[in-house]
Design a protein around this motif. Structure first.
Motif, PDB file in Angstrom:
ATOM      1  N   VAL A  46       5.841  -6.773  -2.886  1.00 15.85           N
ATOM      2  CA  VAL A  46       6.883  -7.135  -1.909  1.00 15.85           C
ATOM      3  C   VAL A  46       6.600  -8.471  -1.215  1.00 15.85           C
ATOM      4  O   VAL A  46       7.300  -8.848  -0.282  1.00 15.85           O
ATOM      5  CB  VAL A  46       7.115  -6.018  -0.859  1.00 15.85           C
ATOM      6  N   GLY A  47       5.560  -9.164  -1.649  1.00  7.88           N
ATOM      7  CA  GLY A  47       5.266 -10.479  -1.090  1.00  7.88           C
ATOM      8  C   GLY A  47       4.525 -10.442   0.229  1.00  7.88           C
ATOM      9  O   GLY A  47       4.594 -11.382   1.016  1.00  7.88           O
ATOM     10  N   ALA A  48       3.797  -9.362   0.489  1.00 14.20           N
ATOM     11  CA  ALA A  48       3.083  -9.222   1.754  1.00 14.20           C
ATOM     12  C   ALA A  48       1.579  -9.086   1.544  1.00 14.20           C
ATOM     13  O   ALA A  48       0.881  -8.497   2.376  1.00 14.20           O
ATOM     14  CB  ALA A  48       3.625  -8.018   2.524  1.00 14.20           C
ATOM     15  N   SER A  49       1.068  -9.649   0.474  1.00 18.53           N
ATOM     16  CA  SER A  49      -0.366  -9.516   0.198  1.00 18.53           C
ATOM     17  C   SER A  49      -1.227 -10.326   1.165  1.00 18.53           C
ATOM     18  O   SER A  49      -2.438 -10.136   1.217  1.00 18.53           O
ATOM     19  CB  SER A  49      -0.672  -9.933  -1.246  1.00 18.53           C
ATOM     20  N   ASP A  50      -0.585 -11.193   1.955  1.00 15.02           N
ATOM     21  CA  ASP A  50      -1.334 -11.976   2.939  1.00 15.02           C
ATOM     22  C   ASP A  50      -1.554 -11.228   4.250  1.00 15.02           C
ATOM     23  O   ASP A  50      -2.285 -11.697   5.123  1.00 15.02           O
ATOM     24  CB  ASP A  50      -0.619 -13.295   3.215  1.00 15.02           C
ATOM     25  N   VAL A  51      -0.953 -10.064   4.405  1.00 19.58           N
ATOM     26  CA  VAL A  51      -1.106  -9.275   5.626  1.00 19.58           C
ATOM     27  C   VAL A  51      -2.417  -8.492   5.526  1.00 19.58           C
ATOM     28  O   VAL A  51      -2.601  -7.704   4.594  1.00 19.58           O
ATOM     29  CB  VAL A  51       0.083  -8.313   5.829  1.00 19.58           C
ATOM     30  N   PRO A  52      -3.346  -8.704   6.471  1.00 19.59           N
ATOM     31  CA  PRO A  52      -4.619  -7.984   6.409  1.00 19.59           C
ATOM     32  C   PRO A  52      -4.424  -6.473   6.553  1.00 19.59           C
ATOM     33  O   PRO A  52      -3.560  -6.015   7.298  1.00 19.59           O
ATOM     34  CB  PRO A  52      -5.413  -8.524   7.599  1.00 19.59           C
ATOM     35  N   VAL A  53      -5.257  -5.737   5.833  1.00 20.09           N
ATOM     36  CA  VAL A  53      -5.210  -4.276   5.866  1.00 20.09           C
ATOM     37  C   VAL A  53      -6.569  -3.765   6.319  1.00 20.09           C
ATOM     38  O   VAL A  53      -7.603  -4.172   5.793  1.00 20.09           O
ATOM     39  CB  VAL A  53      -4.871  -3.697   4.475  1.00 20.09           C
ATOM     40  N   MET A  54      -6.533  -2.899   7.315  1.00 14.89           N
ATOM     41  CA  MET A  54      -7.762  -2.229   7.754  1.00 14.89           C
ATOM     42  C   MET A  54      -7.633  -0.752   7.428  1.00 14.89           C
ATOM     43  O   MET A  54      -6.554  -0.182   7.510  1.00 14.89           O
ATOM     44  CB  MET A  54      -8.042  -2.463   9.237  1.00 14.89           C
ATOM     45  N   LEU A  55      -8.750  -0.167   7.031  1.00 13.70           N
ATOM     46  CA  LEU A  55      -8.794   1.247   6.679  1.00 13.70           C
ATOM     47  C   LEU A  55      -9.820   1.920   7.561  1.00 13.70           C
ATOM     48  O   LEU A  55     -10.942   1.428   7.717  1.00 13.70           O
ATOM     49  CB  LEU A  55      -9.190   1.413   5.198  1.00 13.70           C
ATOM     50  N   GLY A  56      -9.442   3.042   8.130  1.00 10.99           N
ATOM     51  CA  GLY A  56     -10.364   3.799   8.962  1.00 10.99           C
ATOM     52  C   GLY A  56     -10.365   5.255   8.567  1.00 10.99           C
ATOM     53  O   GLY A  56      -9.459   5.738   7.903  1.00 10.99           O
ATOM     54  N   GLY A  57     -11.416   5.950   8.974  1.00 10.72           N
ATOM     55  CA  GLY A  57     -11.492   7.380   8.710  1.00 10.72           C
ATOM     56  C   GLY A  57     -12.805   7.768   8.075  1.00 10.72           C
ATOM     57  O   GLY A  57     -13.817   7.082   8.227  1.00 10.72           O
ATOM     58  N   LEU A  58     -12.766   8.857   7.347  1.00 10.49           N
ATOM     59  CA  LEU A  58     -13.969   9.371   6.690  1.00 10.49           C
ATOM     60  C   LEU A  58     -14.125   8.696   5.329  1.00 10.49           C
ATOM     61  O   LEU A  58     -13.840   9.285   4.289  1.00 10.49           O
ATOM     62  CB  LEU A  58     -13.895  10.887   6.544  1.00 10.49           C
ATOM     63  N   ILE A  59     -14.562   7.464   5.361  1.00  8.99           N
ATOM     64  CA  ILE A  59     -14.712   6.658   4.157  1.00  8.99           C
ATOM     65  C   ILE A  59     -16.174   6.713   3.725  1.00  8.99           C
ATOM     66  O   ILE A  59     -17.070   6.343   4.495  1.00  8.99           O
ATOM     67  CB  ILE A  59     -14.293   5.195   4.410  1.00  8.99           C
ATOM     68  N   HIS A  60     -16.405   7.151   2.511  1.00  2.70           N
ATOM     69  CA  HIS A  60     -17.771   7.254   2.003  1.00  2.70           C
ATOM     70  C   HIS A  60     -18.279   5.857   1.656  1.00  2.70           C
ATOM     71  O   HIS A  60     -17.570   5.043   1.065  1.00  2.70           O
ATOM     72  CB  HIS A  60     -17.803   8.162   0.774  1.00  2.70           C
ATOM     73  N   ALA A  61     -19.515   5.573   2.017  1.00  2.00           N
ATOM     74  CA  ALA A  61     -20.107   4.252   1.773  1.00  2.00           C
ATOM     75  C   ALA A  61     -20.059   3.861   0.299  1.00  2.00           C
ATOM     76  O   ALA A  61     -19.871   2.678  -0.030  1.00  2.00           O
ATOM     77  CB  ALA A  61     -21.545   4.222   2.285  1.00  2.00           C
ATOM     78  N   ASP A  62     -20.176   4.821  -0.601  1.00  2.00           N
ATOM     79  CA  ASP A  62     -20.138   4.529  -2.036  1.00  2.00           C
ATOM     80  C   ASP A  62     -18.765   4.038  -2.502  1.00  2.00           C
ATOM     81  O   ASP A  62     -18.659   3.444  -3.574  1.00  2.00           O
ATOM     82  CB  ASP A  62     -20.517   5.761  -2.854  1.00  2.00           C
ATOM     83  N   ASP A  63     -17.726   4.291  -1.713  1.00  2.00           N
ATOM     84  CA  ASP A  63     -16.367   3.887  -2.083  1.00  2.00           C
ATOM     85  C   ASP A  63     -15.979   2.517  -1.522  1.00  2.00           C
ATOM     86  O   ASP A  63     -14.949   1.959  -1.913  1.00  2.00           O
ATOM     87  CB  ASP A  63     -15.350   4.922  -1.586  1.00  2.00           C
ATOM     88  N   GLU A  64     -16.770   1.984  -0.615  1.00  2.00           N
ATOM     89  CA  GLU A  64     -16.379   0.751   0.066  1.00  2.00           C
ATOM     90  C   GLU A  64     -16.208  -0.426  -0.883  1.00  2.00           C
ATOM     91  O   GLU A  64     -15.272  -1.210  -0.734  1.00  2.00           O
ATOM     92  CB  GLU A  64     -17.379   0.420   1.171  1.00  2.00           C
ATOM     93  N   GLU A  65     -17.076  -0.556  -1.873  1.00  2.00           N
ATOM     94  CA  GLU A  65     -16.975  -1.687  -2.810  1.00  2.00           C
ATOM     95  C   GLU A  65     -15.622  -1.693  -3.524  1.00  2.00           C
ATOM     96  O   GLU A  65     -14.968  -2.743  -3.629  1.00  2.00           O
ATOM     97  CB  GLU A  65     -18.118  -1.645  -3.818  1.00  2.00           C
ATOM     98  N   ALA A  66     -15.183  -0.549  -4.006  1.00  2.00           N
ATOM     99  CA  ALA A  66     -13.896  -0.462  -4.700  1.00  2.00           C
ATOM    100  C   ALA A  66     -12.729  -0.745  -3.763  1.00  2.00           C
ATOM    101  O   ALA A  66     -11.731  -1.359  -4.166  1.00  2.00           O
ATOM    102  CB  ALA A  66     -13.737   0.917  -5.340  1.00  2.00           C
ATOM    103  N   ILE A  67     -12.856  -0.315  -2.527  1.00  2.00           N
ATOM    104  CA  ILE A  67     -11.784  -0.544  -1.548  1.00  2.00           C
ATOM    105  C   ILE A  67     -11.683  -2.025  -1.216  1.00  2.00           C
ATOM    106  O   ILE A  67     -10.586  -2.600  -1.172  1.00  2.00           O
ATOM    107  CB  ILE A  67     -12.019   0.316  -0.286  1.00  2.00           C
TER     108      ILE A  67
END
Length: 139
Positions: free
Chosen positions: A86-107
């Motif tokens: 949709v042409g909004a890839s320049d909008v920063p995205v933050m993710l919060g919650g129960l995020i496992h450290a092993d998944d951070e690289e892929a995110i």
């Protein structure tokens, strides 16, 4: 000379799919509002498409996603793909919650700007918002 008025940072906050643990999302919404951020609260049960549409329709400067159930890596990849579509890839995205450290690289590889997982606190979010405001005001 008239004083310049700064446009407040606008942030869309929501959860993807069937994630319904909204206490953290509501807490972040209040925290951001207390800092002068305009919050567009999207709530629970969103799709990547509905969040991306809100980003465009509401002209937000930031997207915040809260995740407490599984499959968040795929959900974030889908969201980042949709934001690009949709042409909004320049909008920063933050993710919060129960995020496992092993998944951070892929995110991060998907394009998420910042992750606030279990080892982060509200002061980390406030620091991020302050940097975002400073960057926006420097433009």
């Amino acid at each position: 000379m008239s004083p310049t008025t700064e446009r407040p940072v606008r942030c869309a906050l929501g959860m993807l799919a069937s994630d319904k643990h909204n206490k953290g999302l509501r807490m972040v919404a209040k925290l951001l509002r207390d800092q002068g951020v305009e919050v567009v609260y999207l709530g629970e049960y969103n799709t990547a498409q509905t969040i991306a549409k809100a980003v465009v329709d509401e002209d937000v400067d930031l997207v915040g996603i809260s995740a407490f159930t599984g499959n968040y890596v795929k959900k974030m990849q889908d969201l980042m793909t949709e934001l690009e579509r949709v042409g909004a890839s320049d909008v920063p995205v933050m993710l919060g919650g129960l995020i496992h450290a092993d998944d951070e690289e892929a995110i991060y590889a998907a394009g998420v700007d910042v992750i606030f997982g279990p080892r982060k606190g509200t002061e980390d979010i406030l620091e991020y918002i302050a940097k975002l405001k400073a960057t926006a005001n420097a433009r």
